[in-house]
Design a protein around this motif. Sequence first.
Motif, PDB file in Angstrom:
ATOM      1  N   HIS A  13      -1.317   3.121  -6.659  1.00 26.62           N
ATOM      2  CA  HIS A  13      -2.595   4.192  -7.192  1.00 26.62           C
ATOM      3  C   HIS A  13      -3.181   4.499  -6.108  1.00 26.62           C
ATOM      4  O   HIS A  13      -3.679   5.514  -6.362  1.00 26.62           O
ATOM      5  N   ASP A  14      -4.266   3.247  -6.000  1.00 30.09           N
ATOM      6  CA  ASP A  14      -6.096   3.777  -6.133  1.00 30.09           C
ATOM      7  C   ASP A  14      -6.069   3.676  -4.157  1.00 30.09           C
ATOM      8  O   ASP A  14      -6.821   3.758  -3.564  1.00 30.09           O
ATOM      9  N   ALA A  15      -4.382   2.855  -3.938  1.00 31.69           N
ATOM     10  CA  ALA A  15      -4.778   2.710  -2.435  1.00 31.69           C
ATOM     11  C   ALA A  15      -4.002   3.823  -1.948  1.00 31.69           C
ATOM     12  O   ALA A  15      -3.405   4.941  -2.594  1.00 31.69           O
ATOM     13  N   ILE A  16      -4.187   4.263  -0.282  1.00 30.39           N
ATOM     14  CA  ILE A  16      -3.291   5.279   0.412  1.00 30.39           C
ATOM     15  C   ILE A  16      -2.045   4.445   0.883  1.00 30.39           C
ATOM     16  O   ILE A  16      -2.206   3.669   1.655  1.00 30.39           O
ATOM     17  N   VAL A  17      -0.981   4.985   0.206  1.00 25.77           N
ATOM     18  CA  VAL A  17       0.237   4.211   0.763  1.00 25.77           C
ATOM     19  C   VAL A  17       0.856   5.348   1.365  1.00 25.77           C
ATOM     20  O   VAL A  17       1.326   6.193   0.859  1.00 25.77           O
ATOM     21  N   VAL A  18       1.149   4.101   2.550  1.00 32.27           N
ATOM     22  CA  VAL A  18       2.192   5.694   3.735  1.00 32.27           C
ATOM     23  C   VAL A  18       3.761   5.148   3.758  1.00 32.27           C
ATOM     24  O   VAL A  18       3.330   3.568   4.379  1.00 32.27           O
TER      25      VAL A  18
END
Length: 310
Positions: A13-18
């Motif tokens: 949830h902290d990462a930018i998931v694309v």
Amino acid sequence: MTDWLAEARALHHDAIVVDGHADTPQRFVDEHWEWTSPELGGGQLSALTAKAGGLDAEFFALWAEPTQWAGRHVERTISLLDGLEAQLSKHPDYLRRCTTSAEVRRAKADGTFAALLGVEGGHSIGDDLDMLRELYHHGVRYMTLTWSNTNNWCDSSGDTARHGGLTQFGCEVVQEMNRLGMLVDVSHVSDAAFWQALRTSRSPVIASHSSARALTGAFRNLTDEMLRAVAEQGGVVMVNFYAAFVSETYRVAWNALHDERMEAEERLMTPYRERNQPMPYSEELKLARQFQSRIPRPLLSDLIDHFDHI
């Protein structure tokens, strides 16, 4: 909850998931479906499922089915673009067009889903570099050089090769994409076209939905040599979650149903053809899922194996 699971969720949830590819624009046009709908209705993602899964950004694919839209590929592509733009206008609190990494980061910080645009299949530009430029102007930031069809300038991994890879015009398309700043997507291209695209491109390429051919023999998947070449150029390979690209057992079973599937698809398509209407993609998906239900799903570990291998 164990510590490792809590840590994994926090990282996710902290990462930018694309995600690199979803066919949702067809739903906006053909089904008049809304991004904020509480019902997924057999689709791939929505505002609610994206938030629940911690997905921050999606490349929405503008895909003109090549046979049903023959002679009207550009028209269909523009229609899909219009459908997505309508959703952006109607739901600005839930969906934001992004064209740069900085814009994606701002959307993440603001709690808004980042809508990125891709084109699936070079036939969508109608063999016209001006159309490519127009799509870039409207926010398209990658184009898959082919779909499962060989087009007028690039061979497909899913069709008969006619060009030995890329034609001279195909090389010009790649060069113009470089100039514009549009990612060259090599998912779907033939092996020969893959190597020519890498030699021609001055920028790193991506494979938006390909997995590892060493594990699953689908020709859209990349060989180990291809994986290393993309990495050496600084590119990105995204794993395709579709079962036939993840499990060799599933792929063989799916291919064994090919003739039966084609007969069922022809029966489904006939009334639309008689009315001179394209068949909605949702109908094709429903039919595919009927056949998919007859084959045991791969294990999650089969999917993870592709990540580990790549």
